[in-house]
Design a protein around this motif. Structure first.
Motif, PDB file in Angstrom:
ATOM      1  N   CYS A 295      -3.212  19.428  10.074  1.00 18.25           N
ATOM      2  CA  CYS A 295      -3.785  18.091  10.020  1.00 18.25           C
ATOM      3  C   CYS A 295      -4.616  17.936   8.751  1.00 18.25           C
ATOM      4  N   SER A 296      -4.895  16.694   8.409  1.00 21.87           N
ATOM      5  CA  SER A 296      -5.626  16.386   7.195  1.00 21.87           C
ATOM      6  C   SER A 296      -7.015  15.868   7.542  1.00 21.87           C
ATOM      7  N   GLU A 297      -7.928  16.024   6.600  1.00 21.09           N
ATOM      8  CA  GLU A 297      -9.268  15.467   6.750  1.00 21.09           C
ATOM      9  C   GLU A 297      -9.290  14.168   5.969  1.00 21.09           C
ATOM     10  N   LEU A 298      -9.124  13.052   6.676  1.00 18.81           N
ATOM     11  CA  LEU A 298      -9.054  11.761   6.005  1.00 18.81           C
ATOM     12  C   LEU A 298     -10.430  11.325   5.517  1.00 18.81           C
ATOM     13  N   PRO A 299     -10.525  10.828   4.297  1.00 19.84           N
ATOM     14  CA  PRO A 299     -11.814  10.350   3.780  1.00 19.84           C
ATOM     15  C   PRO A 299     -12.120   8.909   4.195  1.00 19.84           C
ATOM     16  N   TYR A 300     -11.359   8.371   5.135  1.00 21.72           N
ATOM     17  CA  TYR A 300     -11.566   7.021   5.646  1.00 21.72           C
ATOM     18  C   TYR A 300     -11.184   7.021   7.121  1.00 21.72           C
ATOM     19  N   ASP A 301     -11.595   5.973   7.830  1.00 21.78           N
ATOM     20  CA  ASP A 301     -11.404   5.940   9.284  1.00 21.78           C
ATOM     21  C   ASP A 301      -9.949   5.771   9.696  1.00 21.78           C
TER      22      ASP A 301
ATOM     23  N   ARG B 175       1.026  15.464  12.147  1.00 21.78           N
ATOM     24  CA  ARG B 175       0.774  16.304  13.321  1.00 21.78           C
ATOM     25  C   ARG B 175       1.823  16.106  14.410  1.00 21.78           C
ATOM     26  N   GLY B 176       2.786  15.232  14.153  1.00 24.92           N
ATOM     27  CA  GLY B 176       3.825  14.970  15.133  1.00 24.92           C
ATOM     28  C   GLY B 176       3.456  13.902  16.143  1.00 24.92           C
ATOM     29  N   GLN B 177       2.323  13.238  15.957  1.00 28.86           N
ATOM     30  CA  GLN B 177       1.950  12.146  16.846  1.00 28.86           C
ATOM     31  C   GLN B 177       2.793  10.914  16.537  1.00 28.86           C
ATOM     32  N   THR B 178       3.216  10.215  17.572  1.00 30.11           N
ATOM     33  CA  THR B 178       4.002   9.001  17.391  1.00 30.11           C
ATOM     34  C   THR B 178       3.173   7.791  17.815  1.00 30.11           C
TER      35      THR B 178
ATOM     36  N   ALA C  14      -4.374   7.938  13.580  1.00 31.87           N
ATOM     37  CA  ALA C  14      -3.245   8.651  12.977  1.00 31.87           C
ATOM     38  C   ALA C  14      -3.703   9.520  11.824  1.00 31.87           C
ATOM     39  N   ASP C  15      -3.011  10.620  11.644  1.00 35.39           N
ATOM     40  CA  ASP C  15      -3.163  11.429  10.439  1.00 35.39           C
ATOM     41  C   ASP C  15      -2.270  10.798   9.363  1.00 35.39           C
TER      42      ASP C  15
ATOM     43  N   LEU D 155      -5.262  11.001  -0.335  1.00 35.25           N
ATOM     44  CA  LEU D 155      -6.543  11.663  -0.100  1.00 35.25           C
ATOM     45  C   LEU D 155      -7.443  11.689  -1.330  1.00 35.25           C
ATOM     46  N   LYS D 156      -6.907  11.286  -2.479  1.00 34.50           N
ATOM     47  CA  LYS D 156      -7.654  11.390  -3.730  1.00 34.50           C
ATOM     48  C   LYS D 156      -8.430  10.103  -4.016  1.00 34.50           C
ATOM     49  N   GLY D 157      -9.721  10.228  -4.138  1.00 29.56           N
ATOM     50  CA  GLY D 157     -10.541   9.081  -4.504  1.00 29.56           C
ATOM     51  C   GLY D 157     -10.457   8.794  -5.990  1.00 29.56           C
ATOM     52  N   GLU D 158     -10.511   7.523  -6.338  1.00 25.18           N
ATOM     53  CA  GLU D 158     -10.422   7.112  -7.741  1.00 25.18           C
ATOM     54  C   GLU D 158     -11.494   6.059  -8.013  1.00 25.18           C
TER      55      GLU D 158
END
Length: 204
Positions: free
Chosen positions: A13-19, A44-47, A86-87, A120-123
């Motif tokens: 899974c990823s650590e999202l920088p937003y909700d 993550r395989g979630q649908t 969701a991821d 995931l990259k902030g700009e």
């Protein structure tokens, strides 16, 4: 065809920088469409079934003043919803009714690891309309739906340039609504344009 028949391999899974990230849809001028369902499978395989449904964002200027040919280089976010919980997206399945050519299509849109990492990259970005600098993310997946079953997808974010995901060709769903009859929902402006100029299939 539905997402439940797809075998999803495991992924961290990823650590999202937003909700949440946004799923939006648009169509070329006059080429009206209705999304029956847009289903999402994340890493993550979630649908997430029916993450979006309804009309796409579209312009129908009177007097044939719109130009439906091609796609914008930096599309807007379109009509859509946040995919909460969701991821990062792996597959997006879209089934839609094209009112312009009275057909129903389905398409699978896939994102690769590089595209997900870009989300995931902030700009640092300057927002002219707010007269301020922000840290922006490509936290929107924007999909353009056109007659002929063509789907074009981008990553989008506030005040930054979009990133193309790819062009995808869907297939006709023979059991679609209206049994192939002309749709009564097509707006007069759209019908007038299509009757006079046709549908520019090759431009998408």
């Amino acid at each position: 065809m539905v997402l439940t028949i797809i075998l999803i391999s495991g992924s961290a899974c990823s650590e999202l920088p937003y909700d949440s990230w946004y799923l939006g849809f648009g169509s070329p001028n006059y080429m009206e469409a209705w999304i029956e369902t847009a289903d999402v499978v994340d890493v993550r395989g979630q649908t997430f079934y029916r993450a979006m449904s309804g009309t796409t964002s579209i312009n129908t200027p009177p007097n044939n003043l719109g130009r439906p040919h091609g796609w914008p280089s930096n599309p807007g976010w379109g009509a859509g919803k946040n995919v909460t919980g969701a991821d990062l997206p792996k597959i997006i399945y879209v089934r839609w009714k094209s009112y312009a050519d009275s057909r129903t299509y389905e398409v699978f849109i896939t994102l690769n690891d590089e595209q997900r990492q870009a989300m995931l990259k902030g700009e640092k970005a300057y927002c002219a309309w707010r007269n301020t600098w922000i840290i922006s993310y490509l936290k929107g997946v924007v999909i353009g739906l056109a007659p002929g079953g063509i789907a074009k997808a981008w990553l989008a974010g506030p005040c930054i340039e979009s990133m193309e995901i790819g062009r995808f060709t869907g297939r006709v769903v023979k059991a679609g609504p209206d049994a192939g009859q002309p749709s009564p929902r097509l707006r007069p402006e759209s019908r007038t344009y299509i009757e006079q100029y046709g549908i520019p299939y090759d431009s998408w």
